[in-house]
Design a protein around this motif. Structure first.
Motif, PDB file in Angstrom:
ATOM      1  N   ALA B 147       0.833  -1.205   0.000  1.00  0.00           N
ATOM      2  CA  ALA B 147       0.000   0.000   0.000  1.00  0.00           C
ATOM      3  C   ALA B 147       0.866   1.252   0.000  1.00  0.00           C
ATOM      4  O   ALA B 147       0.540   2.251  -0.656  1.00  0.00           O
ATOM      5  CB  ALA B 147      -0.935   0.000   1.205  1.00  0.00           C
ATOM      6  N   ASP B 156      -4.183   1.516  -2.928  1.00  0.00           N
ATOM      7  CA  ASP B 156      -3.825   1.915  -1.570  1.00  0.00           C
ATOM      8  C   ASP B 156      -5.090   2.191  -0.759  1.00  0.00           C
ATOM      9  O   ASP B 156      -5.277   1.659   0.349  1.00  0.00           O
ATOM     10  CB  ASP B 156      -2.936   3.163  -1.657  1.00  0.00           C
ATOM     11  N   ARG B 220       2.367   0.533   6.717  1.00  0.00           N
ATOM     12  CA  ARG B 220       2.195   1.516   5.656  1.00  0.00           C
ATOM     13  C   ARG B 220       2.719   2.881   6.096  1.00  0.00           C
ATOM     14  O   ARG B 220       3.494   3.513   5.383  1.00  0.00           O
ATOM     15  CB  ARG B 220       0.718   1.624   5.275  1.00  0.00           C
TER      16      ARG B 220
END
Lengths: 347, 333
Positions: B147, B156, B220
């Motif tokens: 992502a 994402d 992320r």
């Protein structure tokens, strides 16, 4: 070592906090627009955290969902005719025009049960989050402000508590404290003339639940507040306040706390779903709210038992699950939206 | 390093001692005993029962009553002091038995020792937990890195939305829903139970799902921060391929917050497995834990809690060591 690196980035203070008595940092103002390069309207909107927050479409949907769930929890049971509140001979009826979400094993209307469940679950979530807010903020403020060895010890303690199965101790605690607390409450309010007060012992387990969940979920709040306090206390406005002879107590409450409102709002929003999740977890195991009072957890527990190979009453599981997950999702989105609005670097 | 190991072992012992003490007194002082629900029996039989399960401390009681007599106390005060002496003796004897590795008899499951119950159920819980742990960490790290690399794309956003969804839906919802869909509707996987390989798939997935999501979110944001740093630009500038930059340079740094989450992850998986085991009818420790509280089965509860704590403290220790190996700046303390 710290288990999680502190998000020590300073967060811009949110405007609109209580007027400050002493010297305080100037509110974040937009730079005066110069005639040569007037900022585009979008740029100007982006500089205000609240405007950024409201422009986020996910936030709008989340607020709508929460208003819907909260409103129906408050007013839904009042709007439904009284006959929906009592059991009917219609057992495990699928959703129909008469019973929109079907009926349960005892012929009770599922819609009414979901409304009542929302009341208890939301109340536990809000109250538990508030308790954790008080503990976490105080702990974090003190730890960050005092600093040094005290800070190290206090944060080490948080690390340790973080990695023990807290809910397991909560389960033991609730089951052991419940009976004496119930008896004590009964003795206190038995002579009272107020009807509401006399019904209080029936909620003794819920009250303990709120208290103990508040005692469990304050850790993240403490960490975040402490990290921010570490940054803020070295800024000039704190030095200025101290050189003017301001007491530590006043500096904490009048100068530091107003500058922490934004980040506290974020984590308060994120604590509510965590507490609701914990509550439903305990109620699901039959260790939380009394089975006679529906919470989302008890409804889901009933629903899970209704799913079996012989006859699956899916509506008992799917509807409470949808309402609860929707609420939690909306709260999480709201918290994330707030955080993104306050700290645009993360985007 | 030796000093570190030594200190950690001391902490382990201290934690277990505190936990044992707290659990013992909580369960012994709580209203309602293990034999309350059964038919009333004569006092002599009940006393024999209590002696068999070591829920009575005659010597301690005698000492307490003797002390009361010396102080000139009588009636309820005398009885209370006797009771206190009895409980203190039970506590001393319990610690002594624990030192010898004896977790005692369960008061509910007659004639079964706690050692035996844990011996049978712990491997089940461990297998499920390890599987979910591996799943959560690998899938979470991969998804999060994925992502971050496709930052600000629809992929994402989709990944992060599903992550938030997975965090918001509790396991006792996903569990029955998965049973409804995969077992009852399509019949591809069994409803529950234990013994076949196919029976572990659904529980492990359900248990791991929220933590896959949590780790993905952690990974992320950490990856995004790392990718903006100078050393990544340097690596790109010297002509390394995208995958080399990502996997050999950035990942090593970005994974640190995930490593420090492993301790809390283990704690959460432990708690979560209690629910998953009940949903899927798995004969693990979770079900015995819940029942031991409801039955006031003190020694079984104590045994399970001790096992949980030893597991967690050891895992936290391993996490710290792993952190040290990955980040040389960290001082082990």
């Amino acid at each position: 070592m710290d288990a999680l690196p502190d998000k020590a980035a300073p967060v811009p203070a949110v405007g609109g906090s209580a007027p400050l008595a002493g010297p305080s940092p100037p509110p974040p103002t937009n730079p005066p627009p110069s005639p040569a390069a007037a900022p585009a309207p979008a740029m100007r909107a982006a500089s205000s955290p609240l405007a950024r927050f409201w422009r986020n479409p996910a936030v709008k949907i989340a607020v709508l969902i929460l208003a819907l769930v909260g409103g129906s929890a408050l007013f839904g049971p009042l709007l439904m005719p009284a006959r929906y509140q009592s059991p009917t001979p219609l057992q495990l009826a699928p959703p129909s025009f008469a019973h929109w979400l079907g009926t349960d094993l005892n012929g009770r209307d599922q819609l009414y049960r979901v409304f009542i469940g929302a009341r208890i679950s939301l109340a536990v979530g809000l109250a538990g989050a508030l308790i954790s807010f008080f503990i976490g903020t105080t702990y974090g403020l003190v730890s960050g402000y005092v600093g040094g060895r005290t800070d190290a010890v206090m944060m080490r303690a948080v690390d340790v508590i973080y990695s023990i199965p807290r809910l397991i101790f909560i389960i033991i605690l609730i089951n052991i404290v419940e009976q004496p607390f119930h008896a004590w409450l009964q003795g206190k309010v038995a002579a009272s003339s107020s009807e509401a007060l006399r019904s209080l012992p029936g909620y003794s387990k819920t009250l303990i639940l709120i208290l103990s969940l508040g005692l469990v979920e304050w850790l993240t709040m403490a960490r975040i507040v402490r990290g921010q306090t570490l940054v803020l206390k070295n800024l000039q406005f704190v030095t200025a306040a101290r050189s003017l002879g301001q007491t530590h107590r006043k500096i904490l409450t009048r100068h530091l706390l107003p500058n922490l409102t934004g980040i506290i709002a974020v984590y308060l929003t994120l604590t509510i779903p965590a507490v609701i999740l914990d509550e439903s977890f305990l109620s699901y195991l039959g260790l939380g709210v009394d089975a006679s009072q529906a919470s989302w957890g008890t409804l889901l527990s009933d629903g899970a038992q209704a799913v079996n190979p012989i006859k699956s009453s899916w509506w008992l599981l799917v509807f409470p699950a949808a309402v609860m997950s929707g609420t939690l999702l909306a709260l999480n989105f709201l918290g994330d939206g707030l955080r993104d609005a306050l700290d645009p670097r993360g985007k | 390093m030796t000093a570190f190991l030594f200190r950690r072992f001391a902490i382990l012992l201290a934690v277990v001692f505190c936990v044992v003490t707290i659990t013992f007194f909580m369960i012994r002082l709580a209203p309602g005993g293990p034999f309350d629900r059964e038919r009333k029996v004569s006092a002599s039989i009940e006393r024999a029962e209590r002696l068999k399960y070591k829920l009575e401390g005659p010597e301690g009681r005698a000492v307490g009553e003797h002390l009361a007599a010396r102080l000139g106390w009588g009636g309820t005060a005398r009885a209370r002091l006797g009771e206190a002496g009895s409980i203190l003796q039970q506590y001393r004897d319990y610690l002594w038995d624990l030192l010898h590795g004896d977790l005692r008899l369960s008061t509910k499951y007659l004639n079964r020792s706690v050692n035996e119950i844990i011996g049978q159920t712990l491997p089940v819980s461990l297998l499920l937990g390890t599987l979910a742990f591996t799943l959560a960490t690998t899938a979470g790290v991969l998804l999060g890195a994925f992502a971050a690399v496709r930052h600000n794309t629809a992929l994402d956003a989709g990944a992060m939305f599903s992550a938030l969804l997975a965090i918001s839906v509790p396991t006792f919802v996903t569990g029955p829903l998965c049973i409804l869909v995969f077992a009852l509707k399509f019949g591809v996987l069994p409803v529950g139970g234990w013994g076949q390989a196919s029976q572990i798939i659904l529980p492990a997935l359900v248990l791991a799902a929220p933590y896959v999501a949590y780790i993905a979110r952690l990974m992320r944001s950490s990856m995004l921060e790392t990718l903006g740093q100078d050393f990544v630009r340097t690596a790109r500038a010297k002509g390394l391929s995208d995958s080399a930059v990502l996997y050999r340079h950035a990942l090593k740094v970005a994974i640190l917050p995930v490593v420090s989450y492993l301790g809390p992850l283990a704690a959460n998986l432990l708690t979560g497995s209690v629910v998953v085991e009940t949903v899927f009818n798995i004969p693990g420790m979770g079900g015995f834990f819940v029942n031991s509280i409801l039955n006031r089965d003190g020694f079984l509860l104590g045994g399970v809690v001790i096992v949980y704590c030893v597991l967690l403290v050891s895992l936290n220790f391993l996490t710290d060591v792993a952190y040290k190996l990955l980040d040389p700046r960290v001082q082990l303390a």
